[in-house]
Motif scaffolding. Structure first.
Motif, short mmCIF file in Angstrom:
data_model
loop_
_atom_site.label_atom_id
_atom_site.label_comp_id
_atom_site.label_asym_id
_atom_site.label_seq_id
_atom_site.Cartn_x
_atom_site.Cartn_y
_atom_site.Cartn_z
N VAL A 74 0.84 -1.20 0.00
CA VAL A 74 0.00 0.00 0.00
C VAL A 74 0.87 1.26 0.00
O VAL A 74 0.72 2.12 -0.88
N PRO A 75 1.82 1.40 0.94
CA PRO A 75 2.72 2.57 0.83
C PRO A 75 3.62 2.51 -0.40
O PRO A 75 3.95 3.54 -0.99
N PHE A 76 4.03 1.28 -0.78
CA PHE A 76 4.87 1.13 -1.97
C PHE A 76 4.16 1.70 -3.20
O PHE A 76 4.71 2.52 -3.94
N GLN A 77 2.92 1.26 -3.41
CA GLN A 77 2.21 1.69 -4.61
C GLN A 77 1.78 3.15 -4.53
O GLN A 77 1.76 3.85 -5.55
N ALA A 78 1.43 3.60 -3.32
CA ALA A 78 1.08 5.02 -3.18
C ALA A 78 2.28 5.88 -3.57
O ALA A 78 2.15 6.82 -4.38
N LEU A 79 3.45 5.55 -3.03
CA LEU A 79 4.67 6.30 -3.36
C LEU A 79 5.05 6.11 -4.82
O LEU A 79 5.47 7.06 -5.50
N HIS A 80 4.87 4.89 -5.31
CA HIS A 80 5.20 4.56 -6.70
C HIS A 80 4.38 5.40 -7.68
O HIS A 80 4.94 6.05 -8.58
N PHE A 81 3.07 5.42 -7.49
CA PHE A 81 2.22 6.12 -8.44
C PHE A 81 2.34 7.63 -8.33
O PHE A 81 2.31 8.34 -9.34
N VAL A 82 2.47 8.13 -7.10
CA VAL A 82 2.65 9.57 -6.94
C VAL A 82 3.94 10.02 -7.62
O VAL A 82 3.98 11.04 -8.32
N THR A 83 5.02 9.23 -7.43
CA THR A 83 6.30 9.56 -8.06
C THR A 83 6.21 9.45 -9.57
O THR A 83 6.72 10.31 -10.31
N TYR A 84 5.58 8.38 -10.05
CA TYR A 84 5.44 8.19 -11.50
C TYR A 84 4.68 9.35 -12.14
O TYR A 84 5.12 9.91 -13.16
N GLU A 85 3.53 9.70 -11.54
CA GLU A 85 2.73 10.76 -12.12
C GLU A 85 3.43 12.12 -12.02
O GLU A 85 3.33 12.95 -12.91
N ALA A 86 4.17 12.32 -10.92
CA ALA A 86 4.92 13.57 -10.77
C ALA A 86 6.02 13.67 -11.82
O ALA A 86 6.25 14.75 -12.42
N CYS A 87 6.72 12.57 -12.05
CA CYS A 87 7.78 12.55 -13.09
C CYS A 87 7.18 12.74 -14.47
O CYS A 87 7.78 13.41 -15.33
N GLN A 88 6.00 12.17 -14.68
CA GLN A 88 5.32 12.37 -15.96
C GLN A 88 4.98 13.84 -16.18
O GLN A 88 5.12 14.37 -17.28
N SER A 89 4.54 14.49 -15.10
CA SER A 89 4.21 15.92 -15.22
C SER A 89 5.43 16.74 -15.60
O SER A 89 5.33 17.73 -16.32
N ALA A 90 6.61 16.32 -15.08
CA ALA A 90 7.84 17.06 -15.37
C ALA A 90 8.42 16.71 -16.73
O ALA A 90 8.87 17.59 -17.48
N LEU A 91 8.43 15.41 -17.05
CA LEU A 91 9.08 14.95 -18.29
C LEU A 91 8.13 14.91 -19.48
O LEU A 91 8.58 14.96 -20.63
N ASN A 92 6.85 14.78 -19.21
CA ASN A 92 5.87 14.57 -20.27
C ASN A 92 4.62 15.38 -19.97
O ASN A 92 3.54 14.82 -19.76
N PRO A 93 4.73 16.72 -19.90
CA PRO A 93 3.59 17.55 -19.48
C PRO A 93 2.37 17.43 -20.38
O PRO A 93 1.24 17.61 -19.92
N GLY A 94 2.57 17.09 -21.64
CA GLY A 94 1.44 16.91 -22.52
C GLY A 94 0.70 15.61 -22.31
O GLY A 94 -0.40 15.40 -22.82
N ARG A 95 1.32 14.70 -21.56
CA ARG A 95 0.77 13.39 -21.22
C ARG A 95 0.38 12.57 -22.45
O ARG A 95 -0.60 11.82 -22.44
N GLY A 96 1.16 12.71 -23.51
CA GLY A 96 0.99 11.86 -24.67
C GLY A 96 1.84 10.62 -24.52
O GLY A 96 2.43 10.36 -23.47
#
Length: 284
Positions: A174-196
């Motif tokens: 539960v903490p693993f996936q919470a941290l995992h998805f928050v980090t993934y989505e945050a990195c996506q926002s930085a690296l892939n702001p268009g979310r394509g």
């Protein structure tokens, strides 16, 4: 394909993200399976020659054969497909529903809660396969194959044995996936702001998310291994933690942390890249 099409279509199509998730899960676990075997052996309370990744791997191959690091992989194939199908289906649907309820505000909370819900479903499906896999990975394992191990565990310890570590698995994932998805989505926002669709961004975001989540939850992973392999006969998280503490001291809770991080970084990158690629292809 624009952002709205890419994000919305798979969320509404369960077959799309279940298929993509199942293939991604099998790819992730099979490609990185030898390192997972090394990690399990390093976390063992009894194994010798497990002070480093190289030493552990060399000892496994020299003493037990070239194929020893991949023993038990079929259990992963049987468990990872349906578990990851349910995992990504739950995540996508939860993210879609919670985003609408919160009107797309507090996205980090939405991603974290969705990851937690997905983890509960994933662990319920995957836990029996995890028990069999880890017993086959141990040194001097008496079992010749997956089905022999599963039958023996069921006959001698009952159905409960396959879920003895479920609460610990959930407490870890539960903490693993919470941290995992928050980090993934945050990195996506930085690296892939268009979310394509961006293979490089998906892979890098997955690797960063996997590494951070793996390092943070290693102590619970060590306890889960003790419960699954039944070294010392622990029946719960508290007993497993006490065994680890007595055997190796406080540092024992971080046995195999390097192998776990090195496993999760490429595994998460492979998983997300495969998932996003198939999601993109199937959506088209």
């Amino acid at each position: 394909m624009n952002f709205e099409d890419y994000e919305t279509l798979p969320t509404q199509n369960s077959i799309t993200h279940m298929t993509a998730g199942a293939i991604a899960g099998v790819m992730e676990h099979c490609v990185m399976y030898p390192l997972d075997s090394v990690k399990t052996r390093m976390q063992s309370l009894r194994s010798a020659h497990n002070s480093s990744i190289v030493e552990t791997f060399r000892h496994m191959v020299q003493r037990e054969g070239l194929l020893r690091p991949v023993r038990g992989m079929s259990a992963v194939v049987l468990g990872a497909g349906p578990a990851h199908a349910c995992f990504f289906a739950t995540y996508e649907q939860s993210k879609h529903t919670l985003s609408q309820l919160m009107r797309h505000r507090h996205d980090h909370i939405t991603h974290g809660l969705s990851g937690c819900l997905a983890s509960l479903v994933h662990d319920a499906v995957s836990n029996p396969a995890e028990v069999v896999k880890q017993r086959l990975q141990m040194m001097n394992s008496p079992y010749r194959g997956v089905w022999e191990c599963a039958r023996h565990v069921f006959r001698t310890e009952g159905l409960r044995a396959f879920y003895r570590s479920y609460s610990t698995q959930v407490a870890m994932n539960v903490p693993f996936q919470a941290l995992h998805f928050v980090t993934y989505e945050a990195c996506q926002s930085a690296l892939n702001p268009g979310r394509g669709y961006s293979p490089k961004a998906h892979a890098l975001s997955g690797a960063a998310a996997g590494a951070l989540a793996a390092a943070a939850t290693t102590p619970l992973d060590v306890c889960k291994t003790v419960l699954n392999t039944q070294e010392g006969g622990a029946e719960g998280l508290a007993q497993a933690a006490a065994l680890v503490l007595r055997a190796s001291g406080p540092l024992g809770f971080f046995r195999g942390v390097t192998a776990r991080v090195l496993y999760q970084m490429p595994a998460a990158a492979i998983c997300w890249l495969t998932y996003e690629t198939l999601k993109h292809a199937l959506a088209r």
